[in-house]
Design an enzyme around this catalytic site. Sequence first.
Site, PDB file in Angstrom:
ATOM      1  CE  LYS A   1      31.963  42.523  44.357  1.00  0.00           C
ATOM      2  NZ  LYS A   1      32.737  41.355  44.787  1.00  0.00           N
TER       3      LYS A   1
ATOM      4  CE1 TYR B   1      32.307  38.993  49.049  1.00  0.00           C
ATOM      5  CE2 TYR B   1      33.903  38.794  47.279  1.00  0.00           C
ATOM      6  CZ  TYR B   1      32.618  39.075  47.710  1.00  0.00           C
ATOM      7  OH  TYR B   1      31.664  39.448  46.793  1.00  0.00           O
TER       8      TYR B   1
ATOM      9  N   GLY C   1      35.180  33.847  41.261  1.00  0.00           N
ATOM     10  CA  GLY C   1      34.616  34.447  42.467  1.00  0.00           C
ATOM     11  C   GLY C   1      35.439  34.052  43.678  1.00  0.00           C
TER      12      GLY C   1
ATOM     13  N   PRO D   1      37.084  40.169  30.703  1.00  0.00           N
ATOM     14  CG  PRO D   1      39.029  38.948  31.032  1.00  0.00           C
ATOM     15  CD  PRO D   1      38.400  40.278  31.333  1.00  0.00           C
TER      16      PRO D   1
ATOM     17  CG  HIS E   1      29.867  44.520  48.507  1.00  0.00           C
ATOM     18  ND1 HIS E   1      30.964  43.853  48.994  1.00  0.00           N
ATOM     19  CD2 HIS E   1      29.054  43.560  48.030  1.00  0.00           C
ATOM     20  CE1 HIS E   1      30.805  42.554  48.817  1.00  0.00           C
ATOM     21  NE2 HIS E   1      29.652  42.348  48.229  1.00  0.00           N
TER      22      HIS E   1
ATOM     23  CG  ASP F   1      33.927  39.701  42.017  1.00  0.00           C
ATOM     24  OD1 ASP F   1      33.649  40.753  41.411  1.00  0.00           O
ATOM     25  OD2 ASP F   1      33.450  39.411  43.132  1.00  0.00           O
TER      26      ASP F   1
END
Length: 317
Positions: free
Chosen positions: A77, A48, A18, A13, A110, A43
Amino acid sequence: MKTLKFTDGAEMPILGLGTWKSAPGEVYQAVKEALKVGYRHIDCAPIYGNEKEVGRALTEAFDEGIVRREEVWITSKLWNNAHAPKAVQPALEQTLKDLQLDYLDLFLIHWPVAQKEESVLPESPSDFLSLEDRPIQKTWEAMENLVDLKLVRHIGVSNFSIPKLEQLLQAARIKPAMNQIELHPYLQQPQMLDFCKKNNIFLTGYSPLGSSDRPEGLKAENEPVLLQDEKVAQIAAQKEASPAQVLISWAIHRGTAVIPKSVNPARIQQNLEAANVVLTPQDMAALESLDKARRYVDGTLWTMDGSPYTLTSLWEE
Ligand code: A2P
């Protein structure tokens, strides 16, 4: 929802959620809300610091029948400290464990930047390894192995320059299917767009709204605020849309995937509805004129004095 179609028939999609900068305490609600209102692309990345919470939201959404695993596209990532070929599979397995998944749809290197295993974010130049010491090609072979093992369906990269993509394309057994880079009207990267089109590499744009919630240390003084751009506001007013929706729709009109971050339910919904905002060729031309080649995420984290990386070697521009 428009999709990007991969050579094996898989469809990503074009608009996803995010999760960079989404605090662990907020991202669970955000992902659940997003899936409820119709997002089918999330994502993620271990750096993170929130993949466990994302995993909890995904598992609950599957268990509650909101969505089935195979209906959601999930990207994560490989962090800079896991470029050693033997570290790649364990890093992926940790991400799968945290996300509570048995495969990823897409796994990206990444950054084209390597750090020592014990370094999460570099504090001194000795935390880095040069690309001569840690060649991307060897890391890539380990990524290819993950496809062979069916742990990931597709592999790609993030923050790669055209020369780095060229090098990788030459050496790769499985070609990179994606480059995830910063893209928005202030940083349009037309040459990258051309190059990727010619080489069957899809692009995903991060920081599509200008990422004004970045930590202060990653911000320049007096940086232009994309969401307050006058021309963007004008077009938004004509469409009865918000500036954020125009920015998201701009990315979709260029055929690039886009992953706006939000933890706010109304904005999560609003951003999804951006897929219905139609921009005319005149609107696109007006937005094209805004290009300033302005990076918000400029890579200076990797270029402290004594680091083997410089802004020139990173972006090669
Ligand atoms: P919030 O999470 O509170 O919604 P980017 O995707 O470029 O990294 O930008 C993320 C920033 O933009 C966050 O501060 C986010 O705040 C904000 N944001 C997300 N969606 C919208 C929107 N529709 N309108 C205004 N700001 C938004």
